[in-house]
Design a protein around this motif. Structure first.
Motif, PDB file in Angstrom:
ATOM      1  N   GLY A  77      39.422  32.082  47.425  1.00  0.00           N
ATOM      2  CA  GLY A  77      40.151  30.820  47.366  1.00  0.00           C
ATOM      3  C   GLY A  77      39.732  29.944  46.199  1.00  0.00           C
ATOM      4  O   GLY A  77      40.168  28.803  46.081  1.00  0.00           O
ATOM      5  N   ASN A  78      38.892  30.467  45.317  1.00  0.00           N
ATOM      6  CA  ASN A  78      38.406  29.709  44.160  1.00  0.00           C
ATOM      7  C   ASN A  78      38.841  30.394  42.872  1.00  0.00           C
ATOM      8  O   ASN A  78      38.503  31.555  42.637  1.00  0.00           O
ATOM      9  N   TRP A  79      39.589  29.668  42.027  1.00  0.00           N
ATOM     10  CA  TRP A  79      40.054  30.226  40.765  1.00  0.00           C
ATOM     11  C   TRP A  79      38.975  30.038  39.708  1.00  0.00           C
ATOM     12  O   TRP A  79      38.336  29.003  39.634  1.00  0.00           O
ATOM     13  N   VAL A  80      38.753  31.073  38.891  1.00  0.00           N
ATOM     14  CA  VAL A  80      37.821  30.995  37.769  1.00  0.00           C
ATOM     15  C   VAL A  80      38.543  31.451  36.505  1.00  0.00           C
ATOM     16  O   VAL A  80      39.515  32.204  36.569  1.00  0.00           O
ATOM     17  N   SER A  81      38.053  31.028  35.363  1.00  0.00           N
ATOM     18  CA  SER A  81      38.676  31.392  34.088  1.00  0.00           C
ATOM     19  C   SER A  81      38.286  32.812  33.691  1.00  0.00           C
ATOM     20  O   SER A  81      37.317  33.386  34.195  1.00  0.00           O
ATOM     21  N   ARG A  82      39.047  33.350  32.769  1.00  0.00           N
ATOM     22  CA  ARG A  82      38.781  34.687  32.248  1.00  0.00           C
ATOM     23  C   ARG A  82      37.410  34.733  31.579  1.00  0.00           C
ATOM     24  O   ARG A  82      36.653  35.696  31.731  1.00  0.00           O
ATOM     25  N   THR A  83      37.072  33.674  30.843  1.00  0.00           N
ATOM     26  CA  THR A  83      35.782  33.614  30.163  1.00  0.00           C
ATOM     27  C   THR A  83      34.632  33.589  31.161  1.00  0.00           C
ATOM     28  O   THR A  83      33.624  34.282  30.978  1.00  0.00           O
ATOM     29  N   ALA A  84      34.777  32.805  32.220  1.00  0.00           N
ATOM     30  CA  ALA A  84      33.729  32.737  33.245  1.00  0.00           C
ATOM     31  C   ALA A  84      33.545  34.094  33.921  1.00  0.00           C
ATOM     32  O   ALA A  84      32.419  34.515  34.191  1.00  0.00           O
ATOM     33  N   MET A  85      34.660  34.774  34.187  1.00  0.00           N
ATOM     34  CA  MET A  85      34.590  36.102  34.802  1.00  0.00           C
ATOM     35  C   MET A  85      33.863  37.073  33.883  1.00  0.00           C
ATOM     36  O   MET A  85      33.004  37.848  34.325  1.00  0.00           O
ATOM     37  N   CYS A  86      34.183  37.045  32.605  1.00  0.00           N
ATOM     38  CA  CYS A  86      33.550  37.943  31.635  1.00  0.00           C
ATOM     39  C   CYS A  86      32.041  37.694  31.578  1.00  0.00           C
ATOM     40  O   CYS A  86      31.248  38.636  31.609  1.00  0.00           O
ATOM     41  N   CYS A  87      31.646  36.438  31.521  1.00  0.00           N
ATOM     42  CA  CYS A  87      30.215  36.099  31.466  1.00  0.00           C
ATOM     43  C   CYS A  87      29.487  36.558  32.729  1.00  0.00           C
ATOM     44  O   CYS A  87      28.379  37.085  32.654  1.00  0.00           O
ATOM     45  N   ALA A  88      30.120  36.351  33.870  1.00  0.00           N
ATOM     46  CA  ALA A  88      29.497  36.753  35.140  1.00  0.00           C
ATOM     47  C   ALA A  88      29.328  38.272  35.207  1.00  0.00           C
ATOM     48  O   ALA A  88      28.280  38.760  35.656  1.00  0.00           O
ATOM     49  N   LEU A  89      30.336  39.007  34.766  1.00  0.00           N
ATOM     50  CA  LEU A  89      30.232  40.473  34.784  1.00  0.00           C
ATOM     51  C   LEU A  89      29.146  40.952  33.833  1.00  0.00           C
ATOM     52  O   LEU A  89      28.408  41.891  34.143  1.00  0.00           O
ATOM     53  N   GLN A  90      29.026  40.314  32.680  1.00  0.00           N
ATOM     54  CA  GLN A  90      27.981  40.694  31.729  1.00  0.00           C
ATOM     55  C   GLN A  90      26.599  40.419  32.295  1.00  0.00           C
ATOM     56  O   GLN A  90      25.677  41.220  32.130  1.00  0.00           O
ATOM     57  N   LYS A  91      26.422  39.284  32.963  1.00  0.00           N
ATOM     58  CA  LYS A  91      25.130  38.951  33.554  1.00  0.00           C
ATOM     59  C   LYS A  91      24.733  39.950  34.629  1.00  0.00           C
ATOM     60  O   LYS A  91      23.557  40.256  34.810  1.00  0.00           O
ATOM     61  N   LEU A  92      25.737  40.464  35.352  1.00  0.00           N
ATOM     62  CA  LEU A  92      25.464  41.439  36.401  1.00  0.00           C
ATOM     63  C   LEU A  92      25.340  42.862  35.854  1.00  0.00           C
ATOM     64  O   LEU A  92      25.014  43.785  36.586  1.00  0.00           O
ATOM     65  N   GLY A  93      25.648  43.041  34.573  1.00  0.00           N
ATOM     66  CA  GLY A  93      25.576  44.358  33.958  1.00  0.00           C
ATOM     67  C   GLY A  93      26.696  45.281  34.400  1.00  0.00           C
ATOM     68  O   GLY A  93      26.548  46.496  34.386  1.00  0.00           O
ATOM     69  N   LEU A  94      27.819  44.709  34.797  1.00  0.00           N
ATOM     70  CA  LEU A  94      28.958  45.507  35.238  1.00  0.00           C
ATOM     71  C   LEU A  94      29.849  45.832  34.050  1.00  0.00           C
ATOM     72  O   LEU A  94      30.382  44.948  33.402  1.00  0.00           O
ATOM     73  N   ASN A  95      29.979  47.108  33.777  1.00  0.00           N
ATOM     74  CA  ASN A  95      30.773  47.568  32.650  1.00  0.00           C
ATOM     75  C   ASN A  95      32.178  47.877  33.135  1.00  0.00           C
ATOM     76  O   ASN A  95      32.367  48.636  34.076  1.00  0.00           O
ATOM     77  N   ARG A  96      33.181  47.294  32.494  1.00  0.00           N
ATOM     78  CA  ARG A  96      34.558  47.518  32.909  1.00  0.00           C
ATOM     79  C   ARG A  96      35.230  48.633  32.120  1.00  0.00           C
ATOM     80  O   ARG A  96      36.362  48.971  32.373  1.00  0.00           O
ATOM     81  N   LYS A  97      34.555  49.192  31.135  1.00  0.00           N
ATOM     82  CA  LYS A  97      35.165  50.224  30.308  1.00  0.00           C
ATOM     83  C   LYS A  97      35.283  51.519  31.105  1.00  0.00           C
ATOM     84  O   LYS A  97      34.430  51.868  31.903  1.00  0.00           O
ATOM     85  N   LYS A  98      36.369  52.228  30.840  1.00  0.00           N
ATOM     86  CA  LYS A  98      36.581  53.502  31.522  1.00  0.00           C
ATOM     87  C   LYS A  98      35.588  54.531  31.016  1.00  0.00           C
ATOM     88  O   LYS A  98      35.191  54.521  29.859  1.00  0.00           O
ATOM     89  N   ASN A  99      35.225  55.457  31.877  1.00  0.00           N
ATOM     90  CA  ASN A  99      34.319  56.522  31.505  1.00  0.00           C
ATOM     91  C   ASN A  99      35.126  57.650  30.877  1.00  0.00           C
ATOM     92  O   ASN A  99      35.855  58.378  31.560  1.00  0.00           O
ATOM     93  N   ILE A 100      35.026  57.844  29.582  1.00  0.00           N
ATOM     94  CA  ILE A 100      35.821  58.845  28.869  1.00  0.00           C
ATOM     95  C   ILE A 100      35.278  60.243  29.103  1.00  0.00           C
ATOM     96  O   ILE A 100      35.996  61.216  29.012  1.00  0.00           O
ATOM     97  N   ALA A 101      34.016  60.378  29.479  1.00  0.00           N
ATOM     98  CA  ALA A 101      33.381  61.682  29.643  1.00  0.00           C
ATOM     99  C   ALA A 101      33.886  62.447  30.862  1.00  0.00           C
ATOM    100  O   ALA A 101      33.584  63.609  31.030  1.00  0.00           O
ATOM    101  N   GLU A 102      34.681  61.838  31.718  1.00  0.00           N
ATOM    102  CA  GLU A 102      35.132  62.523  32.943  1.00  0.00           C
ATOM    103  C   GLU A 102      36.052  63.655  32.639  1.00  0.00           C
ATOM    104  O   GLU A 102      36.896  63.746  31.894  1.00  0.00           O
TER     105      GLU A 102
END
Length: 119
Positions: A94-119
């Motif tokens: 129920g809380n909206w966040v900006s794209r920039t805030a989402m990107c920063c949060a994912l980086q801090k958590l070390g979550l990579n959104r890139k697809k794994n090409i090696a599959e």
């Protein structure tokens, strides 16, 4: 950076107003920027004081304590874009966040959104 002392602020403004020294020369004399001298003179004229302004409080982010929700969203929606993750987060919490805030949060958590090409 710490604020300049009130004593120094008063000397800067007094040099310009009372001694009739140009803003540029005052800046050189006190080894400060020209824009600082301009700002202090204007503040003295408008507000009547030279007190340093209070800094704003840091802005609150809904992502600060949402590590679990973010990890779940990324696992469930591996191909989602940042905008889509923002929308999903808004639906879930129920809380909206900006794209920039989402990107920063994912980086801090070390979550990579890139697809794994090696599959």
């Amino acid at each position: 950076m710490k604020a300049y002392s009130i004593d120094l602020r008063e000397k800067i403004v007094a040099a310009h107003i009372q001694e009739k020294i140009s803003i540029r020369q005052v800046a050189i004399r006190f080894a400060v920027s020209k824009s600082l001298v301009q700002k202090l003179v204007k503040q003295q004229q408008v507000e009547g004081n030279l007190q340093p302004k209070q800094r704003d409080k840091p802005q609150f982010s809904h992502l600060t304590n949402a590590e679990v929700e973010l990890r779940e969203l990324v696992v469930e929606n591996q191909d989602a874009t940042l905008v889509e993750l923002c929308e999903l987060f808004a639906l879930k919490t129920g809380n909206w966040v900006s794209r920039t805030a989402m990107c920063c949060a994912l980086q801090k958590l070390g979550l990579n959104r890139k697809k794994n090409i090696a599959e």
